[in-house]
Design a protein around this motif. Sequence first.
Motif, PDB file in Angstrom:
ATOM      1  N   LEU A  52      95.321  10.828  95.889  1.00 45.37           N
ATOM      2  CA  LEU A  52      95.459  12.211  96.349  1.00 45.37           C
ATOM      3  C   LEU A  52      94.374  13.131  95.813  1.00 45.37           C
ATOM      4  CD1 LEU A  52      99.335  12.628  96.109  1.00 45.37           C
ATOM      5  CD2 LEU A  52      97.947  12.249  98.150  1.00 45.37           C
ATOM      6  N   THR A  53      93.588  12.683  94.855  1.00 49.34           N
ATOM      7  CA  THR A  53      92.472  13.495  94.382  1.00 49.34           C
ATOM      8  C   THR A  53      91.246  13.335  95.285  1.00 49.34           C
ATOM      9  OG1 THR A  53      91.575  11.771  92.901  1.00 49.34           O
ATOM     10  CG2 THR A  53      93.267  13.247  92.006  1.00 49.34           C
ATOM     11  N   ARG A  54      91.349  12.445  96.268  1.00 46.67           N
ATOM     12  CA  ARG A  54      90.242  12.206  97.197  1.00 46.67           C
ATOM     13  C   ARG A  54      90.756  12.357  98.631  1.00 46.67           C
ATOM     14  NH1 ARG A  54      85.898   9.684  94.631  1.00 46.67           N
ATOM     15  NH2 ARG A  54      86.319   9.013  92.495  1.00 46.67           N
ATOM     16  N   LEU A  55      90.734  13.583  99.116  1.00 50.26           N
ATOM     17  CA  LEU A  55      91.283  13.879 100.435  1.00 50.26           C
ATOM     18  C   LEU A  55      90.205  14.019 101.507  1.00 50.26           C
ATOM     19  CD1 LEU A  55      94.002  16.522  99.466  1.00 50.26           C
ATOM     20  CD2 LEU A  55      94.351  14.096  99.975  1.00 50.26           C
ATOM     21  N   GLY A  56      88.971  13.785 101.133  1.00 49.73           N
ATOM     22  CA  GLY A  56      87.862  14.014 102.060  1.00 49.73           C
ATOM     23  C   GLY A  56      88.012  13.274 103.374  1.00 49.73           C
ATOM     24  N   GLU A  97      92.947  23.053  96.171  1.00 48.45           N
ATOM     25  CA  GLU A  97      91.629  23.604  96.485  1.00 48.45           C
ATOM     26  C   GLU A  97      91.177  23.184  97.881  1.00 48.45           C
ATOM     27  OE1 GLU A  97      89.334  22.252  93.180  1.00 48.45           O
ATOM     28  OE2 GLU A  97      89.957  23.918  91.874  1.00 48.45           O
ATOM     29  N   VAL A  98      91.468  21.946  98.256  1.00 48.31           N
ATOM     30  CA  VAL A  98      91.127  21.485  99.605  1.00 48.31           C
ATOM     31  C   VAL A  98      91.946  22.242 100.650  1.00 48.31           C
ATOM     32  CG1 VAL A  98      91.230  19.526 101.197  1.00 48.31           C
ATOM     33  CG2 VAL A  98      90.391  19.195  98.860  1.00 48.31           C
ATOM     34  N   LEU A  99      93.254  22.371 100.406  1.00 48.37           N
ATOM     35  CA  LEU A  99      94.116  23.040 101.378  1.00 48.37           C
ATOM     36  C   LEU A  99      93.775  24.517 101.531  1.00 48.37           C
ATOM     37  CD1 LEU A  99      97.609  21.463 100.620  1.00 48.37           C
ATOM     38  CD2 LEU A  99      95.929  20.806 102.350  1.00 48.37           C
ATOM     39  N   ALA A 100      93.405  25.179 100.437  1.00 40.72           N
ATOM     40  CA  ALA A 100      93.040  26.593 100.514  1.00 40.72           C
ATOM     41  C   ALA A 100      91.782  26.789 101.364  1.00 40.72           C
ATOM     42  CB  ALA A 100      92.832  27.160  99.117  1.00 40.72           C
ATOM     43  N   ARG A 101      90.879  25.846 101.256  1.00 41.40           N
ATOM     44  CA  ARG A 101      89.648  25.942 102.052  1.00 41.40           C
ATOM     45  C   ARG A 101      89.936  25.677 103.533  1.00 41.40           C
ATOM     46  NH1 ARG A 101      86.513  21.653 103.169  1.00 41.40           N
ATOM     47  NH2 ARG A 101      87.221  20.476 101.337  1.00 41.40           N
ATOM     48  N   LEU A 102      90.806  24.732 103.812  1.00 45.26           N
ATOM     49  CA  LEU A 102      91.085  24.347 105.198  1.00 45.26           C
ATOM     50  C   LEU A 102      92.091  25.269 105.893  1.00 45.26           C
ATOM     51  CD1 LEU A 102      91.453  20.474 104.756  1.00 45.26           C
ATOM     52  CD2 LEU A 102      89.446  21.719 105.576  1.00 45.26           C
ATOM     53  N   ASN A 103      92.995  25.884 105.089  1.00 48.35           N
ATOM     54  CA  ASN A 103      94.094  26.670 105.661  1.00 48.35           C
ATOM     55  C   ASN A 103      94.239  28.005 104.927  1.00 48.35           C
ATOM     56  OD1 ASN A 103      95.499  24.406 107.422  1.00 48.35           O
ATOM     57  ND2 ASN A 103      95.164  23.492 105.406  1.00 48.35           N
ATOM     58  N   PRO A 104      93.346  28.941 105.142  1.00 46.78           N
ATOM     59  CA  PRO A 104      93.415  30.209 104.406  1.00 46.78           C
ATOM     60  C   PRO A 104      94.670  31.028 104.703  1.00 46.78           C
ATOM     61  CG  PRO A 104      91.759  30.306 106.156  1.00 46.78           C
ATOM     62  CD  PRO A 104      92.168  28.875 106.031  1.00 46.78           C
ATOM     63  N   ASN A 105      95.353  30.755 105.797  1.00 47.34           N
ATOM     64  CA  ASN A 105      96.588  31.474 106.132  1.00 47.34           C
ATOM     65  C   ASN A 105      97.839  30.725 105.677  1.00 47.34           C
ATOM     66  OD1 ASN A 105      95.396  33.745 107.413  1.00 47.34           O
ATOM     67  ND2 ASN A 105      94.995  32.474 109.214  1.00 47.34           N
ATOM     68  N   MET A 106      97.664  29.762 104.799  1.00 43.88           N
ATOM     69  CA  MET A 106      98.777  28.933 104.340  1.00 43.88           C
ATOM     70  C   MET A 106      99.549  29.595 103.198  1.00 43.88           C
ATOM     71  SD  MET A 106      98.569  25.091 102.668  1.00 43.88           S
ATOM     72  CE  MET A 106      98.674  24.186 104.227  1.00 43.88           C
ATOM     73  N   THR A 107     100.877  29.378 103.190  1.00 41.85           N
ATOM     74  CA  THR A 107     101.711  29.700 102.035  1.00 41.85           C
ATOM     75  C   THR A 107     101.910  28.419 101.244  1.00 41.85           C
ATOM     76  OG1 THR A 107     102.874  31.494 103.159  1.00 41.85           O
ATOM     77  CG2 THR A 107     103.993  30.470 101.289  1.00 41.85           C
ATOM     78  N   PHE A 108     101.562  28.456  99.964  1.00 43.55           N
ATOM     79  CA  PHE A 108     101.624  27.273  99.099  1.00 43.55           C
ATOM     80  C   PHE A 108     102.773  27.460  98.113  1.00 43.55           C
ATOM     81  CE2 PHE A 108     100.508  24.469  95.606  1.00 43.55           C
ATOM     82  CZ  PHE A 108      99.895  23.381  96.211  1.00 43.55           C
ATOM     83  N   VAL A 109     103.742  26.541  98.153  1.00 45.82           N
ATOM     84  CA  VAL A 109     104.914  26.616  97.282  1.00 45.82           C
ATOM     85  C   VAL A 109     104.847  25.456  96.285  1.00 45.82           C
ATOM     86  CG1 VAL A 109     107.421  26.703  97.152  1.00 45.82           C
ATOM     87  CG2 VAL A 109     106.247  27.642  99.162  1.00 45.82           C
ATOM     88  N   TYR A 110     104.818  25.800  95.017  1.00 46.44           N
ATOM     89  CA  TYR A 110     104.654  24.805  93.945  1.00 46.44           C
ATOM     90  C   TYR A 110     105.921  24.723  93.113  1.00 46.44           C
ATOM     91  CZ  TYR A 110     102.843  22.715  89.604  1.00 46.44           C
ATOM     92  OH  TYR A 110     102.638  21.925  88.498  1.00 46.44           O
ATOM     93  N   VAL A 111     106.437  23.513  92.932  1.00 44.71           N
ATOM     94  CA  VAL A 111     107.618  23.307  92.097  1.00 44.71           C
ATOM     95  C   VAL A 111     107.166  23.130  90.656  1.00 44.71           C
ATOM     96  CG1 VAL A 111     109.658  21.914  91.664  1.00 44.71           C
ATOM     97  CG2 VAL A 111     108.862  22.271  94.009  1.00 44.71           C
ATOM     98  N   SER A 112     107.436  24.121  89.849  1.00 44.33           N
ATOM     99  CA  SER A 112     107.052  24.127  88.443  1.00 44.33           C
ATOM    100  C   SER A 112     108.287  23.755  87.616  1.00 44.33           C
ATOM    101  CB  SER A 112     106.504  25.513  88.079  1.00 44.33           C
ATOM    102  OG  SER A 112     105.967  25.536  86.785  1.00 44.33           O
ATOM    103  N   GLY A 113     108.734  24.609  86.705  1.00 42.16           N
ATOM    104  CA  GLY A 113     109.918  24.296  85.924  1.00 42.16           C
ATOM    105  C   GLY A 113     110.348  25.472  85.079  1.00 42.16           C
ATOM    106  N   ALA A 114     111.641  25.564  84.816  1.00 43.58           N
ATOM    107  CA  ALA A 114     112.157  26.626  83.947  1.00 43.58           C
ATOM    108  C   ALA A 114     111.545  26.477  82.557  1.00 43.58           C
ATOM    109  CB  ALA A 114     113.682  26.534  83.866  1.00 43.58           C
ATOM    110  N   GLY A 115     111.083  27.586  82.003  1.00 44.30           N
ATOM    111  CA  GLY A 115     110.467  27.555  80.688  1.00 44.30           C
ATOM    112  C   GLY A 115     108.964  27.427  80.700  1.00 44.30           C
ATOM    113  N   THR A 116     108.356  27.433  81.888  1.00 45.51           N
ATOM    114  CA  THR A 116     106.895  27.357  81.984  1.00 45.51           C
ATOM    115  C   THR A 116     106.253  28.526  81.247  1.00 45.51           C
ATOM    116  OG1 THR A 116     106.909  26.133  84.062  1.00 45.51           O
ATOM    117  CG2 THR A 116     104.963  27.472  83.614  1.00 45.51           C
ATOM    118  N   ASP A 117     105.146  28.244  80.564  1.00 49.51           N
ATOM    119  CA  ASP A 117     104.482  29.217  79.695  1.00 49.51           C
ATOM    120  C   ASP A 117     103.255  29.809  80.390  1.00 49.51           C
ATOM    121  OD1 ASP A 117     103.351  30.668  77.639  1.00 49.51           O
ATOM    122  OD2 ASP A 117     102.682  28.911  76.512  1.00 49.51           O
ATOM    123  N   SER A 118     103.422  30.996  80.960  1.00 49.25           N
ATOM    124  CA  SER A 118     102.309  31.638  81.669  1.00 49.25           C
ATOM    125  C   SER A 118     101.177  32.048  80.752  1.00 49.25           C
ATOM    126  CB  SER A 118     102.821  32.875  82.427  1.00 49.25           C
ATOM    127  OG  SER A 118     103.758  32.517  83.409  1.00 49.25           O
TER     128      SER A 118
END
Length: 223
Positions: A52-56, A97-118
């Motif tokens: 998945l690090t090579r999506l070219g 980074e690939v998806l942001a370049r290909l789909n600038p109108n995309m909403t990206f939802v990331y599953v993080s976790g309770a207690g994440t340290d910003s």
Amino acid sequence: MKALIFGATGMVGHGVLRESLLATDVEQVVVVGRTAVEATNPKLQLLVVPDLTRLGAVEAQLQGFDACFFCLGVSSSGMDEAQYSSLTYDLTLAVAEVLARLNPNMTFVYVSGAGTDSSEKGKSMWARVKGRTENALLRLPFKAVYLFRPGMIQPLNGAVSKTSVYRWTYIVMAPLMPLLRRLFPRQVLTTVSVGQAMLGVARHGAASAVLEARDIQAAALRG
């Protein structure tokens, strides 16, 4: 809506995949991963990518999407910070980074976790790495980024955690889950409610980029 799902073989990914296939306003769902899922549906497509690090080589198949539900994640147990960062920060950003370049109108939802340290400065290694990942995602030129920080999640409809410790915890806790959900309705989520919330923020947005458990529950109810 056209949606991409990463991590559909995991517990949360299973939930959002099911809800996406049930949603009448979702016309196409593409599951991207190293292995295929068993689900079949006329609007479901599978895109198997060994690394998945090579999506070219598959960029043409990743264009034209409105939303991405990124549910990949691993436990930090037994890992040092470099290993965990590679599987959490590096992998997530390589995809995003690939998806942001290909789909600038995309909403990206990331599953993080309770207690994440910003702040990225706390004592907990996993929380720092998750925080660094969240912060980097917010800097990417998506239409919107939403960071889900669920705590306890009850797996429903055949969803199973791929992490053995979590899987056994859910089995042991299963008889108590209905009671816990009644006692703490804003804190104990289900794979159904998390999936519905992901679709909800893709449709309507949210007041904050970071959604804790009660915010996720509210987004699920809005649909």
